[in-house]
Scaffold this motif. Structure first.
Motif, PDB file in Angstrom:
ATOM      1  N   ASN A 113      47.279  32.621  34.286  1.00 13.66           N
ATOM      2  CA  ASN A 113      48.394  32.376  35.188  1.00 13.66           C
ATOM      3  C   ASN A 113      49.443  33.491  35.075  1.00 13.66           C
ATOM      4  O   ASN A 113      49.675  34.019  33.986  1.00 13.66           O
ATOM      5  CB  ASN A 113      49.062  31.033  34.878  1.00 13.66           C
ATOM      6  N   TRP A 144      58.902  23.899  47.583  1.00 18.11           N
ATOM      7  CA  TRP A 144      58.826  25.303  47.191  1.00 18.11           C
ATOM      8  C   TRP A 144      59.127  26.208  48.377  1.00 18.11           C
ATOM      9  O   TRP A 144      58.545  26.050  49.456  1.00 18.11           O
ATOM     10  CB  TRP A 144      57.445  25.629  46.619  1.00 18.11           C
ATOM     11  N   ARG A 180      58.156  30.015  40.396  1.00 18.78           N
ATOM     12  CA  ARG A 180      56.737  30.111  40.065  1.00 18.78           C
ATOM     13  C   ARG A 180      56.111  31.280  40.820  1.00 18.78           C
ATOM     14  O   ARG A 180      56.447  31.553  41.970  1.00 18.78           O
ATOM     15  CB  ARG A 180      55.988  28.818  40.392  1.00 18.78           C
ATOM     16  N   THR A 216      52.469  33.361  42.028  1.00 22.91           N
ATOM     17  CA  THR A 216      51.044  33.225  42.330  1.00 22.91           C
ATOM     18  C   THR A 216      50.431  34.615  42.312  1.00 22.91           C
ATOM     19  O   THR A 216      50.971  35.535  42.933  1.00 22.91           O
ATOM     20  CB  THR A 216      50.826  32.570  43.707  1.00 22.91           C
ATOM     21  N   THR A 233      48.448  30.008  39.947  1.00 22.97           N
ATOM     22  CA  THR A 233      49.871  29.708  40.088  1.00 22.97           C
ATOM     23  C   THR A 233      50.402  29.057  38.821  1.00 22.97           C
ATOM     24  O   THR A 233      49.701  28.259  38.171  1.00 22.97           O
ATOM     25  CB  THR A 233      50.104  28.767  41.287  1.00 22.97           C
ATOM     26  N   GLU A 234      51.628  29.413  38.474  1.00 27.39           N
ATOM     27  CA  GLU A 234      52.277  28.805  37.310  1.00 27.39           C
ATOM     28  C   GLU A 234      52.376  27.285  37.477  1.00 27.39           C
ATOM     29  O   GLU A 234      52.714  26.794  38.562  1.00 27.39           O
ATOM     30  CB  GLU A 234      53.678  29.376  37.132  1.00 27.39           C
ATOM     31  N   THR A 235      52.131  26.575  36.392  1.00 30.85           N
ATOM     32  CA  THR A 235      52.221  25.106  36.431  1.00 30.85           C
ATOM     33  C   THR A 235      53.117  24.546  35.336  1.00 30.85           C
ATOM     34  O   THR A 235      53.399  23.349  35.310  1.00 30.85           O
ATOM     35  CB  THR A 235      50.820  24.487  36.286  1.00 30.85           C
TER      36      THR A 235
END
Length: 552
Positions: A416, A498, A525, A527, A533-535
């Protein structure tokens, strides 16, 4: 290759050339039959022999049509522009469309493949000298009228386009004896033509621009005419549009009041000089040896952006001339040292020949440059149709089948990306908060960055499992400080909204209205180009930031 297409009773000339995606080359010009010039369209195979599948033995002769320009449609049909008898002693603009086998296209014009227009009815001399096909299939031709230059636009069926100057054609008065020699269409549909001007305008490059509706564009100059002084004796014969929209013009100009040499200029899309090109937007390049004359007449923009100006150069004070090519770097207009001799290439001149006169050049699908014109070979008393090819930067023709290459083994990207928010004051006045910004990184590249802004209403922090029922989740939905209320689920503020930030490795999100006073949590966040993608969000990771906005 010099050859006679007719019976050799008169001189023969090549006016235009275009290269097909299959490697074949189409040329247009004049042949001779019984002492009279007749129109000619011919097609060569990649090895230089005439294509027997085209016309009669590779050529089409037409005594009623004189072609001056040729181009291709994406479907393989051939479009030629020139002149025909318009009646009443007048010549007229004509565009003829041929099927790939050389027969006139019955779906074009009046059923005979021919569309004819009188641009200015009173004029006895009218001729289309340049042609191009727009992305929507419309055909634009430009050329000569008695008082200047003419433009015509046809629909794909050959009928005049009524959205272009009401009747499909427009006459632009300008001091010239040659009319428009070349034409190109900009991304917005505006039509630009190169015109060699006369003494009434002055020495220099002259471009005419009409907008997509056929109205002269006065933003570039009076009556749509842009004239730029270059050097004494300067004339503009060619025009091309770069992929970035910049306009390139080519021709000739005198050097220190001496011989003519290649001249080139580049303009921004609005017609202003591009000062990044040779420092002042223009360049004159000595091409002919021994201080003899040279003349640039055709422009090619290669796929890599390099600019080729093609023409001819004197080798012996006018008694011997040969095809000449100059290549410029697109970044600054400097000569490309990897081409020819320091950026200049003169075609070999066979022993016993008298003259080669250049007319047109185009890029072949394999990267070579094909040119046409005429040559006089002693002891011939008449010139011959002349077609030549020089080696360029290698390309792969669309119909060629390259050897299969095993795809490289690339490890799947499962990492990520990481984003960080630039710090804000924990308490900030609403008048001071105008944007959020930060950075993002990833080994395979960042594709986008998004932010989510939560306004906390209630006594408990967002994402707390101890949220009381009265706590509200308000997510930012617009740069204009608009929020949407979302009911907490299982004590958590879910369904984040978002919003896309500007930039990637360095990003920003600008607010267009002030945020109302209150407590907020900002999330960011990233991508990456693989879709990861950051979670996970936290203050320690730098992608979560809590702050409070107060009045003032």
């Amino acid at each position: 290759m010099a050859q006679a297409f007719g019976d050799g009773s008169e001189s023969e000339f090549g006016h235009a050339v275009v290269a097909q995606p299959d490697g074949k080359t189409v040329v247009a010009g004049w042949a001779a039959l019984g002492g009279n010039p007749v129109g000619l369209i011919a097609r060569y195979q990649p090895d230089g022999t005439l294509d027997p599948s085209f016309g009669s033995g590779g050529k089409v002769l037409d005594a009623t049509f004189s072609p001056w320009a040729v181009t291709l449609q994406p479907d393989g049909k051939i479009v030629a522009a020139g002149e025909v008898d318009g009646g009443g002693g007048n010549n007229a603009y004509a565009v003829v469309r041929y099927l790939p086998n050389g027969t006139p296209d019955p779906s074009f014009g009046g059923g005979n493949g021919r569309a004819v227009v009188l641009v200015h009815a009173p004029d006895n001399e009218q001729r289309a000298q340049a042609v191009t096909v727009e992305p929507d299939g419309k055909i634009v031709a430009a050329g000569l009228t008695n008082d200047g230059a003419g433009f015509v636009r046809f629909l794909s069926d050959g009928s005049p386009d009524p959205s272009f100057a009401a009747d499909g054609s427009v006459d632009v008065p300008v001091s010239t004896v040659s009319g428009a020699e070349d034409v190109a269409v900009q991304a917005d549909g505006a039509v630009v033509a190169a015109v060699p001007t006369g003494s009434g305008v002055g020495d220099g490059f002259t471009l005419i621009r009409v907008d997509s509706h056929g109205t002269p564009d006065t933003s570039v100059g009076p009556g749509g005419v842009l004239h730029v002084p270059i050097d004494s004796g300067a004339v503009s014969d060619a025009v091309a549009i770069q992929s970035d929209g910049k306009i390139v013009a080519g021709g000739a100009a005198e050097v220190a009041s001496g011989p003519d040499q290649f001249a080139i200029a580049r303009f921004n899309p609005d017609g202003s000089p591009d000062m990044s090109f040779s420092g002042d937007g223009q360049e004159v390049t000595p091409v002919a040896p021994n201080n003899f004359d040279a003349d640039g007449r055709s422009l090619i923009i290669q796929p890599n952006g390099k600019i080729v100006l093609a023409g001819d150069a004197d080798l012996a004070s006018g008694t011997e001339t040969t095809f000449a090519y100059v290549r410029y770097n697109p970044s600054d207009g400097s000569l490309d040292p990897s081409f020819g001799n320091g950026g200049i290439e003169l075609s070999p001149f066979p022993a016993g020949w008298v003259k080669e006169s250049f007319a047109d050049a185009r890029l072949a699908c394999n990267g070579d440059i094909v040119g046409t014109g005429f040559a006089t070979t002693a002891p011939s008393t008449h010139s011959l149709f002349f077609t030549t090819r020089i080696v360029g930067d290698p390309l792969i023709c669309p119909t060629a089948t390259p050897a299969p290459v095993a795809p490289p083994i690339v490890a799947a990207d499962r990492t990520n990306p990481r984003s960080r928010i630039h710090k804000l004051r924990r308490v900030i006045r609403r008048s001071k908060l105008k944007r959020f910004s930060g950075t993002a990184s990833d080994d395979h590249g960042v594709a986008k960055v998004q932010i989510a802004l939560l306004r906390r209403v209630g006594k408990v922090a967002a994402f707390s499992r101890r949220s009381k029922p009265k706590a509200s989740c308000l997510w930012l939905t617009s740069r204009r400080a608009k929020f949407k209320k979302v009911r907490p689920k299982h004590g958590k503020c879910s369904s984040a909204r978002w919003l896309r930030a500007s930039g990637t490795t360095s990003w920003a999100f600008k607010l267009r209205k002030r945020l109302p006073p209150g407590s907020y949590v900002l999330y960011a966040r990233a991508t990456d180009t693989s879709g990861n993608t950051e979670t996970s969000f936290s203050t320690s990771r730098g992608n979560r930031l809590a702050f409070r906005v107060k009045k003032g």
